[in-house]
Design an enzyme around this catalytic site. Structure first.
Site, PDB file in Angstrom:
ATOM      1  N   CYS A   1      -4.633  35.844 140.959  1.00 37.37           N
ATOM      2  CA  CYS A   1      -3.417  35.100 141.311  1.00 37.37           C
ATOM      3  C   CYS A   1      -3.668  34.231 142.544  1.00 37.37           C
ATOM      4  CB  CYS A   1      -2.311  36.116 141.602  1.00 37.37           C
ATOM      5  SG  CYS A   1      -0.749  35.355 142.024  1.00 37.37           S
TER       6      CYS A   1
ATOM      7  N   HIS B   1      -1.295  30.781 135.214  1.00 39.26           N
ATOM      8  CA  HIS B   1      -0.578  30.404 133.992  1.00 39.26           C
ATOM      9  C   HIS B   1      -0.993  29.037 133.453  1.00 39.26           C
ATOM     10  CE1 HIS B   1       2.021  33.670 135.110  1.00 39.26           C
ATOM     11  NE2 HIS B   1       2.726  33.519 134.014  1.00 39.26           N
TER      12      HIS B   1
ATOM     13  N   ASP C   1      -3.144  40.140 138.801  1.00 40.75           N
ATOM     14  CA  ASP C   1      -2.334  38.919 138.740  1.00 40.75           C
ATOM     15  C   ASP C   1      -0.869  39.310 138.841  1.00 40.75           C
ATOM     16  OD1 ASP C   1      -1.692  36.225 138.504  1.00 40.75           O
ATOM     17  OD2 ASP C   1      -1.604  36.295 136.319  1.00 40.75           O
ATOM     18  N   SER C   2      -0.027  38.325 139.209  1.00 37.52           N
ATOM     19  CA  SER C   2       1.406  38.608 139.281  1.00 37.52           C
ATOM     20  C   SER C   2       1.974  38.848 137.881  1.00 37.52           C
ATOM     21  CB  SER C   2       2.134  37.446 139.955  1.00 37.52           C
ATOM     22  OG  SER C   2       1.887  36.246 139.250  1.00 37.52           O
TER      23      SER C   2
ATOM     24  N   GLU D   1       6.495  31.281 130.753  1.00 43.44           N
ATOM     25  CA  GLU D   1       6.855  32.684 130.495  1.00 43.44           C
ATOM     26  C   GLU D   1       7.975  32.809 129.457  1.00 43.44           C
ATOM     27  OE1 GLU D   1       6.021  35.777 131.704  1.00 43.44           O
ATOM     28  OE2 GLU D   1       4.308  35.020 132.819  1.00 43.44           O
TER      29      GLU D   1
ATOM     30  N   CYS E   1      -3.033  27.909 139.336  1.00 46.46           N
ATOM     31  CA  CYS E   1      -2.164  29.035 138.989  1.00 46.46           C
ATOM     32  C   CYS E   1      -2.687  29.625 137.685  1.00 46.46           C
ATOM     33  CB  CYS E   1      -0.728  28.533 138.820  1.00 46.46           C
ATOM     34  SG  CYS E   1       0.404  29.755 138.152  1.00 46.46           S
TER      35      CYS E   1
HETATM   36  N1  DGL Z   1      -0.082  34.004 139.029  1.00 48.86           N
HETATM   37  C1  DGL Z   1       0.412  33.098 140.043  1.00 48.86           C
HETATM   38  C2  DGL Z   1      -0.703  32.194 140.589  1.00 48.86           C
HETATM   39  O1  DGL Z   1      -1.822  32.166 140.103  1.00 48.86           O
HETATM   40  C3  DGL Z   1       1.586  32.269 139.611  1.00 48.86           C
HETATM   41  C4  DGL Z   1       2.736  32.939 138.927  1.00 48.86           C
HETATM   42  C5  DGL Z   1       3.820  33.449 139.852  1.00 48.86           C
HETATM   43  O2  DGL Z   1       4.590  32.630 140.422  1.00 48.86           O
HETATM   44  O3  DGL Z   1       3.877  34.649 139.992  1.00 48.86           O
HETATM   45  O4  DGL Z   1      -0.437  31.511 141.564  1.00 48.86           O
END
Ligand code: DGL
Length: 266
Positions: free
Chosen positions: A71, A187, A7-8, A155, A185
Site C-alpha cells: 500500500c 488499485h 495492503d489496505s 471497489e 496506488c
Molecule cells: N492501497 C492504497 C494505496 O496503495 C489505496 C487504497 C486506499 O485508499 O486504501 O495507496
C-alpha cells in the site's frame, strides 16, 4: 517463514499474483485490511495504527521474516516510523519494506525528465515520492494528482464512470508534459486499459505489479539470510479483516477463481 504482503484492501493482490509468478516456490501470506479501507483520506495517525497492527500480526502470528507494504498510502504514512520504532524494538532482524523507492528506481530507467503521479489524497499530501526522488535525481520533476474517487469506484464496480473522471484527473499532468505516469496506488493496475485509451502513446505507464516482483526477487538474492529462511511449499494464505461481496468479486476478478479469504480479527 513466509513473505507477508500488506495492503489496505485487495488491490495488492495484483502485485502478489505477479510476485508468485516470479517466485512460485516461496510461501506468502496476504493481509488486506478490508475493514478499514479506504486509507487514502484518513489521518497519518489512523493509518499508522492500522498498519502497525497488521504488520505485528504478520510478524508474530504468521511467521513472516519479510513484509512488503504494498500500500503506497501506508508506505507514506507509516513505514519509516514503523521501521525506526516498532520494528527496531521488537524484531530487529526482520524486514518491512515499502514500494515507493523501487517504483521510482524503475521509472528512472526510462530516462524521463517529467513524471506524473496518480495517487490517493494522503499519499499526495505526504510528498513522499518528491522527497525520495530528490535523493535519487534532483533534476527530475514530478507532478502529482490526488484522485480520491478512484478507489471507491474500483471497489464498487463503478467502471462506467472511470473514463471521464480519470481524464479529468490526468489532464493537468498532461499539460505539464509528463513522459511517464506512476500508478501510485495498489488499485490502479485496474485502470491500465482506460489509461491506454486516454494517454498519448509516448507516456509510459508505470504499474507496480510489473515492478515489485523483480525488485523483490533481487532483494532476496542480495539477502540470503532472509531468503533461505522462507518456506518453499509454494503456499499462499489470504487474510482480510472483513469479507464482503465486493471483496469476493475483486479477488475473483484478479485470481480467476475466488481465493479462500480467511477473516482475521485484530
Ligand atoms: N492501497 C492504497 C494505496 O496503495 C489505496 C487504497 C486506499 O485508499 O486504501 O495507496
Amino acid at each position: 517463514m513466509r513473505i507477508g504482503f500488506f495492503d489496505s484492501g485487495l488491490g495488492g493482490l495484483m502485485i502478489l499474483k505477479a510476485a508468485r509468478q516470479t517466485l512460485p516456490r516461496h510461501d506468502f501470506v496476504y493481509f488486506g485490511d478490508t475493514l478499514h479501507l479506504p486509507y487514502g483520506g484518513r489521518s497519518n495517525d489512523a493509518i499508522y495504527a492500522y498498519t502497525e497492527r497488521a504488520i505485528d500480526h504478520l510478524l508474530r502470528k504468521e511467521d513472516c521474516n519479510l513484509v512488503i507494504v504494498a500500500c503506497n498510502t501506508a508506505s507514506a504514512a507509516a513505514l519509516r516510523r514503523l521501521q525506526q520504532g516498532y520494528l527496531a524494538e521488537n524484531f530487529p532482524d526482520r524486514r518491512v519494506l515499502g514500494v515507493v523507492i523501487p517504483t521510482l528506481e524503475a521509472t528512472l530507467e526510462y530516462g524521463c525528465k517529467k513524471i506524473g503521479l496518480l495517487a490517493t489524497e494522503r499519499l499526495v499530501q505526504s510528498q513522499i515520492y518528491q522527497m525520495e526522488l530528490r535523493k535519487l535525481d534532483p533534476e527530475i520533476e514530478i507532478f502529482a494528482a490526488a484522485a480520491p474517487l478512484l478507489v471507491p469506484l474500483i471497489e464498487n464496480n463503478g467502471q462506467k464512470w472511470l473514463p471521464p473522471i480519470l481524464a479529468d484527473y490526468i489532464a493537468p499532468l498532461l499539460e505539464q508534459g509528463i513522459e511517464a505516469l506512476i500508478l501510485g496506488c495498489t488499485h490502479y493496475p485496474f485502470l491500465r486499459p482506460y489509461l491506454k485509451e486516454l494517454l498519448p502513446p509516448h507516456v509510459q505507464i508505470i504499474s507496480q505489479d510489473e515492478i515489485i516482483p523483480a525488485k523483490l526477487a533481487d532483494y532476496l538474492q542480495r539477502h540470503p539470510e532472509i531468503d533461505s529462511a522462507i518456506g518453499r511449499e509454494g503456499m499462499t494464505k489470504f487474510l482480510v479483516t472483513d469479507v464482503t461481496n465486493n471483496y469476493i468479486r475483486t479477488a475473483t476478478e484478479i485470481y480467476g477463481t475466488a481465493p479462500k479469504l480467511e477473516k482475521t480479527v485484530l
